[in-house]
Write a protein that holds these residues in place. Structure first.
Motif, mmCIF file in Angstrom:
data_model
loop_
_atom_site.group_PDB
_atom_site.id
_atom_site.type_symbol
_atom_site.label_atom_id
_atom_site.label_comp_id
_atom_site.label_asym_id
_atom_site.label_seq_id
_atom_site.Cartn_x
_atom_site.Cartn_y
_atom_site.Cartn_z
ATOM 1 N N PRO A 283 -13.241 17.466 -11.919
ATOM 2 C CA PRO A 283 -12.719 18.491 -12.676
ATOM 3 C C PRO A 283 -11.105 18.654 -12.411
ATOM 4 N N LYS A 284 -10.407 18.587 -13.781
ATOM 5 C CA LYS A 284 -9.197 18.825 -13.862
ATOM 6 C C LYS A 284 -8.701 20.044 -14.564
ATOM 7 N N ILE A 285 -7.516 20.337 -14.932
ATOM 8 C CA ILE A 285 -7.192 21.267 -15.674
ATOM 9 C C ILE A 285 -6.198 20.437 -16.862
ATOM 10 N N GLU B 69 -10.465 23.555 -18.833
ATOM 11 C CA GLU B 69 -11.076 23.228 -17.790
ATOM 12 C C GLU B 69 -11.663 21.878 -18.406
ATOM 13 N N ILE B 70 -11.313 20.749 -17.759
ATOM 14 C CA ILE B 70 -12.123 19.380 -18.089
ATOM 15 C C ILE B 70 -12.554 18.697 -17.112
ATOM 16 N N LYS B 71 -13.166 17.630 -17.352
ATOM 17 C CA LYS B 71 -13.555 16.698 -16.448
ATOM 18 C C LYS B 71 -13.051 15.281 -16.869
ATOM 19 N N GLY B 72 -12.417 14.432 -15.887
ATOM 20 C CA GLY B 72 -12.277 13.181 -16.174
ATOM 21 C C GLY B 72 -12.041 12.266 -15.178
ATOM 22 N N PHE B 73 -11.262 10.927 -15.500
ATOM 23 C CA PHE B 73 -11.275 10.039 -14.250
ATOM 24 C C PHE B 73 -9.972 9.224 -14.751
ATOM 25 N N GLY B 74 -9.342 8.873 -13.434
ATOM 26 C CA GLY B 74 -8.448 7.884 -13.747
ATOM 27 C C GLY B 74 -8.762 6.644 -12.843
ATOM 28 N N SER B 75 -7.657 6.213 -12.370
ATOM 29 C CA SER B 75 -7.738 4.715 -11.858
ATOM 30 C C SER B 75 -8.902 4.511 -10.693
ATOM 31 N N GLN B 76 -9.062 5.657 -9.684
ATOM 32 C CA GLN B 76 -9.895 5.539 -8.583
ATOM 33 C C GLN B 76 -11.305 6.247 -8.839
ATOM 34 N N SER B 77 -11.203 7.419 -9.370
ATOM 35 C CA SER B 77 -12.352 8.181 -9.177
ATOM 36 C C SER B 77 -13.451 8.078 -10.310
ATOM 37 N N LYS C 79 -0.602 12.482 -3.452
ATOM 38 C CA LYS C 79 -2.138 12.288 -3.127
ATOM 39 C C LYS C 79 -2.820 11.653 -4.542
ATOM 40 N N ILE C 80 -3.805 10.824 -4.566
ATOM 41 C CA ILE C 80 -4.450 10.344 -5.581
ATOM 42 C C ILE C 80 -5.055 11.376 -6.575
ATOM 43 N N GLY C 81 -4.852 11.133 -7.730
ATOM 44 C CA GLY C 81 -5.568 12.265 -8.693
ATOM 45 C C GLY C 81 -4.608 13.333 -9.017
ATOM 46 N N ASP C 82 -3.360 13.079 -9.014
ATOM 47 C CA ASP C 82 -2.436 14.471 -9.363
ATOM 48 C C ASP C 82 -2.331 14.608 -10.759
ATOM 49 N N GLY C 83 -2.639 13.615 -11.636
ATOM 50 C CA GLY C 83 -2.837 13.823 -12.981
ATOM 51 C C GLY C 83 -1.947 13.027 -13.754
ATOM 52 N N LYS C 84 -1.573 13.102 -14.961
ATOM 53 C CA LYS C 84 -1.065 12.336 -15.953
ATOM 54 C C LYS C 84 -0.424 13.070 -17.053
ATOM 55 N N ILE C 85 0.782 12.942 -17.555
ATOM 56 C CA ILE C 85 1.693 13.638 -18.487
ATOM 57 C C ILE C 85 1.524 12.701 -19.909
ATOM 58 N N PHE C 86 1.404 13.187 -20.968
ATOM 59 C CA PHE C 86 1.530 12.496 -22.168
ATOM 60 C C PHE C 86 2.371 13.254 -23.095
ATOM 61 N N VAL C 87 3.529 12.577 -23.779
ATOM 62 C CA VAL C 87 4.153 13.436 -24.751
ATOM 63 C C VAL C 87 3.894 12.979 -26.355
ATOM 64 N N ALA D 54 -0.938 17.517 -20.300
ATOM 65 C CA ALA D 54 -0.912 17.296 -18.820
ATOM 66 C C ALA D 54 -2.319 17.454 -18.277
ATOM 67 N N THR D 55 -2.494 16.488 -17.151
ATOM 68 C CA THR D 55 -4.130 16.938 -16.663
ATOM 69 C C THR D 55 -3.072 17.202 -15.169
ATOM 70 N N ILE D 56 -3.863 18.096 -14.397
ATOM 71 C CA ILE D 56 -3.381 18.605 -13.001
ATOM 72 C C ILE D 56 -4.479 18.866 -12.381
HETATM 73 N N1 LIG Z 1 -5.784 6.895 -19.431
HETATM 74 C C1 LIG Z 1 -5.982 7.995 -19.453
HETATM 75 N N2 LIG Z 1 -6.141 8.749 -20.935
HETATM 76 C C2 LIG Z 1 -6.466 9.871 -20.747
HETATM 77 N N3 LIG Z 1 -6.695 10.719 -19.586
HETATM 78 C C3 LIG Z 1 -6.413 9.966 -18.384
HETATM 79 C C4 LIG Z 1 -6.097 8.664 -18.522
HETATM 80 N N4 LIG Z 1 -6.060 8.445 -16.878
HETATM 81 C C5 LIG Z 1 -6.084 9.678 -16.323
HETATM 82 N N5 LIG Z 1 -6.527 10.345 -17.249
HETATM 83 C C6 LIG Z 1 -6.899 11.901 -17.040
HETATM 84 O O1 LIG Z 1 -6.120 12.543 -15.905
HETATM 85 C C7 LIG Z 1 -6.918 12.924 -14.813
HETATM 86 C C8 LIG Z 1 -6.400 12.523 -13.603
HETATM 87 O O2 LIG Z 1 -6.238 11.170 -13.436
HETATM 88 P P1 LIG Z 1 -5.483 10.573 -12.281
HETATM 89 O O3 LIG Z 1 -4.416 11.442 -11.823
HETATM 90 O O4 LIG Z 1 -6.779 10.242 -11.141
HETATM 91 O O5 LIG Z 1 -4.969 9.409 -12.557
HETATM 92 P P2 LIG Z 1 -4.741 8.124 -12.064
HETATM 93 O O6 LIG Z 1 -4.357 6.994 -13.088
HETATM 94 O O7 LIG Z 1 -6.232 7.621 -11.318
HETATM 95 O O8 LIG Z 1 -3.630 8.268 -10.968
HETATM 96 P P3 LIG Z 1 -3.577 8.517 -9.586
HETATM 97 O O9 LIG Z 1 -3.553 7.039 -8.889
HETATM 98 O O10 LIG Z 1 -2.770 9.409 -9.282
HETATM 99 O O11 LIG Z 1 -5.163 8.852 -9.040
HETATM 100 C C9 LIG Z 1 -8.125 12.220 -15.068
HETATM 101 O O12 LIG Z 1 -9.189 13.181 -14.577
HETATM 102 C C10 LIG Z 1 -8.316 12.187 -16.688
HETATM 103 O O13 LIG Z 1 -8.549 13.350 -17.123
#
Ligand SMILES: Nc1ncnc2c1ncn2[C@@H]1O[C@H](COP(=O)(O)OP(=O)(O)OP(=O)(O)O)[C@@H](O)[C@H]1O
Ligand SMILES: [Mg+2]
Length: 117
Positions: free
Chosen positions: A62-64, A37-45, A90-98, A11-13
């Motif tokens: 930055p994410k955990i 502690e990681i850095k990443g991006f999702g659909s906006q950032s 709000k945007i950037g709440d994270g992702k959960i993978f199982v 999970a990223t939070i």
């Molecule tokens: N497809 C992905 N694969 C791996 N890691 C991801 C993926 N999408 C997001 N992440 C990780 O999750 C973190 C948080 O992403 P984030 O919550 O912004 O996702 P999002 O899809 O943009 O959703 P939101 O609309 O809530 O912002 C990212 O910084 C990254 O570390």
């Protein structure tokens, strides 16, 4: 014991949510986790940039990252707990993978799978 299956929850939070999520997870019986502690991006950032013909991702946030191995029977409860605790709406709440885990071993005793937790 064979067949005592375990799952890996990645999970990223948001970093400020770490303590609250850790408390909620220990409250439902999670006994261990890895925290990075990681850095990443999702659909906006993140957005991509062309530099010398190659595409690069920029604007990492930055994410955990939590990695939690639990018995398969607990996985849904762990996901629900992370989801409800880490959510701000709000945007950037994270992702959960199982993921399924092929094997877990406790180094001290040699116990495997759920017994290794
Ligand atoms: N497809 C992905 N694969 C791996 N890691 C991801 C993926 N999408 C997001 N992440 C990780 O999750 C973190 C948080 O992403 P984030 O919550 O912004 O996702 P999002 O899809 O943009 O959703 P939101 O609309 O809530 O912002 C990212 O910084 C990254 O570390
Ligand atoms: Mg995002």
């Amino acid at each position: 014991m064979k067949g005592n299956k375990v799952k890996l929850i990645i999970a990223t939070i948001k970093p400020f949510k770490l303590e609250e999520v850790r408390e909620a997870l220990t409250g439902i019986g999670v006994r261990g986790m890895m925290v990075t502690e990681i850095k990443g991006f999702g659909s906006q950032s993140g957005h991509t940039e062309i530099y010398r013909g190659a595409e690069y991702a920029v604007n990492f946030v930055p994410k955990i990252k939590l990695e939690i191995v639990v018995s398969a029977s607990m996985a849904d409860q762990v996901v629900d707990t992370i989801k409800s605790t880490a959510q701000t709406g709000k945007i950037g709440d994270g992702k959960i993978f199982v993921l399924d885990v092929a094997q877990a071993v406790r180094v001290r005793t040699g116990e495997t799978d759920a017994d290794a937790l």
